[in-house]
Structure formats: C-alpha cells, structure tokens
Scaffold this motif. Structure first.
Motif, short mmCIF file in Angstrom:
data_model
loop_
_atom_site.label_atom_id
_atom_site.label_comp_id
_atom_site.label_asym_id
_atom_site.label_seq_id
_atom_site.Cartn_x
_atom_site.Cartn_y
_atom_site.Cartn_z
N ILE A 222 -24.43 37.65 -34.63
CA ILE A 222 -25.77 38.15 -34.31
C ILE A 222 -25.86 38.44 -32.82
N THR A 223 -26.17 39.67 -32.47
CA THR A 223 -26.23 40.08 -31.07
C THR A 223 -27.66 40.18 -30.53
N GLN A 224 -28.65 40.25 -31.41
CA GLN A 224 -30.03 40.34 -30.95
C GLN A 224 -30.45 39.01 -30.31
N PRO A 225 -31.38 39.05 -29.36
CA PRO A 225 -31.89 37.81 -28.77
C PRO A 225 -32.55 36.94 -29.85
N VAL A 226 -32.21 35.67 -29.86
CA VAL A 226 -32.71 34.73 -30.87
C VAL A 226 -33.42 33.57 -30.18
N LEU A 227 -34.65 33.31 -30.59
CA LEU A 227 -35.40 32.15 -30.14
C LEU A 227 -35.56 31.21 -31.32
N ALA A 228 -34.98 30.02 -31.22
CA ALA A 228 -35.11 29.02 -32.28
C ALA A 228 -36.14 27.98 -31.84
N ILE A 229 -37.25 27.93 -32.55
CA ILE A 229 -38.34 27.01 -32.24
C ILE A 229 -38.36 25.91 -33.29
N HIS A 230 -38.47 24.67 -32.84
CA HIS A 230 -38.49 23.56 -33.80
C HIS A 230 -39.49 22.51 -33.35
N GLY A 231 -40.18 21.93 -34.31
CA GLY A 231 -41.10 20.85 -34.02
C GLY A 231 -40.40 19.51 -34.01
N ASP A 232 -40.77 18.65 -33.06
CA ASP A 232 -40.13 17.34 -33.02
C ASP A 232 -40.63 16.41 -34.11
N GLU A 233 -41.69 16.84 -34.84
CA GLU A 233 -42.21 16.05 -35.95
C GLU A 233 -42.03 16.76 -37.28
N ASP A 234 -41.08 17.69 -37.34
CA ASP A 234 -40.80 18.40 -38.58
C ASP A 234 -40.32 17.41 -39.63
N PRO A 235 -41.05 17.27 -40.76
CA PRO A 235 -40.66 16.29 -41.78
C PRO A 235 -39.60 16.80 -42.75
N ILE A 236 -39.17 18.05 -42.58
CA ILE A 236 -38.26 18.66 -43.55
C ILE A 236 -36.90 18.99 -42.91
N VAL A 237 -36.91 19.70 -41.81
CA VAL A 237 -35.66 20.15 -41.17
C VAL A 237 -35.55 19.49 -39.79
N ARG A 238 -34.39 18.95 -39.49
CA ARG A 238 -34.16 18.30 -38.20
C ARG A 238 -34.06 19.34 -37.08
N PRO A 239 -34.46 18.95 -35.87
CA PRO A 239 -34.29 19.87 -34.73
C PRO A 239 -32.84 20.28 -34.49
N SER A 240 -31.89 19.51 -34.99
CA SER A 240 -30.48 19.88 -34.85
C SER A 240 -30.21 21.26 -35.43
N ALA A 241 -31.01 21.68 -36.42
CA ALA A 241 -30.83 23.00 -37.02
C ALA A 241 -31.10 24.10 -36.00
N GLY A 242 -32.21 24.00 -35.29
CA GLY A 242 -32.53 25.00 -34.28
C GLY A 242 -31.52 25.00 -33.15
N ARG A 243 -31.09 23.81 -32.75
CA ARG A 243 -30.07 23.73 -31.68
C ARG A 243 -28.78 24.41 -32.13
N ALA A 244 -28.40 24.22 -33.40
CA ALA A 244 -27.17 24.82 -33.91
C ALA A 244 -27.27 26.34 -33.93
N ILE A 245 -28.43 26.86 -34.29
CA ILE A 245 -28.62 28.31 -34.29
C ILE A 245 -28.45 28.86 -32.88
N ALA A 246 -29.17 28.27 -31.92
CA ALA A 246 -29.14 28.76 -30.55
C ALA A 246 -27.74 28.67 -29.95
N ARG A 247 -27.00 27.65 -30.34
CA ARG A 247 -25.65 27.45 -29.81
C ARG A 247 -24.65 28.44 -30.41
N THR A 248 -24.90 28.89 -31.64
CA THR A 248 -23.91 29.69 -32.37
C THR A 248 -24.07 31.19 -32.16
N VAL A 249 -25.31 31.67 -32.09
CA VAL A 249 -25.52 33.11 -31.91
C VAL A 249 -25.12 33.51 -30.50
N GLN A 250 -25.02 34.80 -30.26
CA GLN A 250 -24.51 35.27 -28.97
C GLN A 250 -25.53 35.19 -27.84
N ASP A 251 -26.82 35.25 -28.20
CA ASP A 251 -27.88 35.23 -27.18
C ASP A 251 -29.01 34.36 -27.72
#
Length: 281
Positions: A222-251
């Motif tokens: 993925i080359t488009q700019p990506v902003l991964a937003i995550h809530g620290d109180e998300d009861p379903i998905v851990r913030p690690s998911a957003g961090r992984a997205i931001a770390r893996t995409v190109q921007d």
C-alpha cells in the motif's frame, strides 16, 4: 443530507450524502453487519464542515441495501469492494479518501491494494491488518472481548431485537467516555425500522472476509498515506493492530486516542475530525 442508491449488477447499495460537491470526496466504510447510520449524523456533518463531501453507505446484507439468504458464503470481498466503487461511480468520483471502521478498515486496505487509483488516502479506525490468513488476526483480538456477546440470548420480538442492538452498541464504546444512551436507543430503533436483524448476515460477511485472498506482498504494497487510529479502551481489537498497520504499510502513522473504545462518543469527534482533516488532503 441526501439519500440515493447505487447499483452493482443486481445489487442495490443505499447511501447518504453530507456536504456539497465542492468538498473533497470522503467515503465512510462501516464495520461488519453495521448499518451506515452507525456513523453519527453529527460526526458526518462535522467532516462536511471541515471541507469534505461525505458519503456513508450500507454494505450488501446491511440496512437498506440488497440482502442475501442462507448461512454459507454468498459473495466475495471483491464484490463488496465493487459495491464501494459503485457508490463512488454514482457520486461521479474518480477517487476518494476512505475512512474505514473495523471491518470497513479491512475492506479499505483491499481497495488500496486492488484499485489503488480509486483511493486517495486511508484512515483506519479500530481496524486490523489484513493478512489473508484469519488465524494471524487473533493476536490482535481481545479475549473474551467480542465473544462475550456470543453467550447472550435474545428472543425474536421487536423489544428483544432492540435490546440486542443496544447491548452490542453499548459494549463497543469506551468506559471513560461511554456512548450516549439516548443515541444508542435512537440508533437501535432506526436500525429496526430500516431492516430487522438477519441472524445470518454477519456469517455471510464473515465468510467473505475469511475467503479473501491477499495480493502478493500484502499491505506492505500500500503506497497511499495511511492513518491508523485506535482507542486505548477498545474492547474488541487491541491497539497492536493499528501499530502493525502503520509499521507495515509504506507511509503509515499510528495514533492512540485516549478514552476511546471501538466506537467513539461526541467528546472525541473534534480530535478525530482534526486528525482526519490533517491527514486526508
């Protein structure tokens, strides 16, 4: 707000528009089995006031869009992607900023990979990285998290279905800034008015997601700019998911929003709108 319908073959996709054609195109992509009204009117209007023409839509098998039958997979993720593009075509948009919530964020990742010319930027809220392997997603899911709801039983009466919708929405909010109870009830009532819950629609959408094939290189392409937003109180998905997205995409950029759950209450709207407007240019 204006309402309209797009067509993808025999499938009709209902959508609503906020703002004028002078605004930059921004498409809100809902989560699994969620109706488009889960994007609050006030949030849509705030984005429109920030300079966007905002569209929210019902996925196939949700709300006022075409529904399917049966418990098995009835369509593919690529069909859901074509629905998204049909909405863009109906609006006369050649491309758009995508803001995807949960499963909608996953669909937005596929859009960026398979139809990159139609995607300006990605904002992914409470979303998980798409691996093409569902087992790899479980590392980012909270336990018991969403599985708590699997043990709740609801009757088929209207009151019981309303209670179910309210429980699911309430569970998805944050603890520090819970969703407004009046809004939770209002949305449940409106969802029932638009379309009573189908116990198998979630299974059909989930089946399509599980069968999705990731292109070679995955979201790292993925080359488009990506902003991964995550809530620290998300009861379903851990913030690690957003961090992984931001770390893996190109921007990629990751933002942790304090006091936010999987869904977000009005006090958080100004921060989210500001984050989106600074990103989606």
């Amino acid at each position: 707000m204006d309402s309209a319908t797009a067509r993808n073959g025999d499938v009709e996709i209902a959508y609503e528009v906020f703002g004028t054609s002078e605004g930059s195109p921004l498409l809100l992509v809902s989560g699994m089995d969620g109706q488009m009204i889960g994007w609050p009117d006030g949030f849509c209007l705030a984005l429109a006031a920030a300079g966007y023409q905002v569209v929210r839509y019902d996925h196939r098998d949700a709300g006022l869009s075409t529904h399917f039958t049966g418990r098995k997979r009835a369509y593919e993720v690529t069909d859901m992607l074509d629905d998204m593009l049909a909405v863009q075509d109906s609006m006369g948009w050649t491309s758009a900023h995508l803001v995807g919530l949960s499963m909608g964020g996953g669909l937005a990742q596929f859009a960026a990979l398979l139809r990159p010319e139609r995607v300006k930027t990605l904002t992914l809220i409470g979303a998980a990285p798409q691996y093409g392997n569902q087992l790899r997603l479980f590392r980012h899911i909270r336990f018991p998290g969403p599985f708590k709801m699997a043990f709740h039983r609801y009757g088929k009466s209207r009151d019981e279905q309303k209670r179910m919708l309210m429980d699911i929405t309430r569970f998805s909010g944050g603890k520090s800034l819970p969703l407004e109870e009046d809004w939770i009830e209002e949305i449940a009532e409106e969802c029932l008015r638009r379309r009573r819950p189908d116990p198998h629609s979630r299974a059909r959408q989930l089946a399509a997601s599980r069968a999705a094939k990731m292109p070679k290189g995955g979201i790292g392409q993925i080359t488009q700019p990506v902003l991964a937003i995550h809530g620290d109180e998300d009861p379903i998905v851990r913030p690690s998911a957003g961090r992984a997205i931001a770390r893996t995409v190109q921007d990629g950029t990751f933002v942790l929003v304090h006091r936010m759950g999987h869904l977000f209450s009005p006090p958080l709207w100004p921060e989210l709108v500001d984050r989106i407007t600074r990103h989606a240019r």
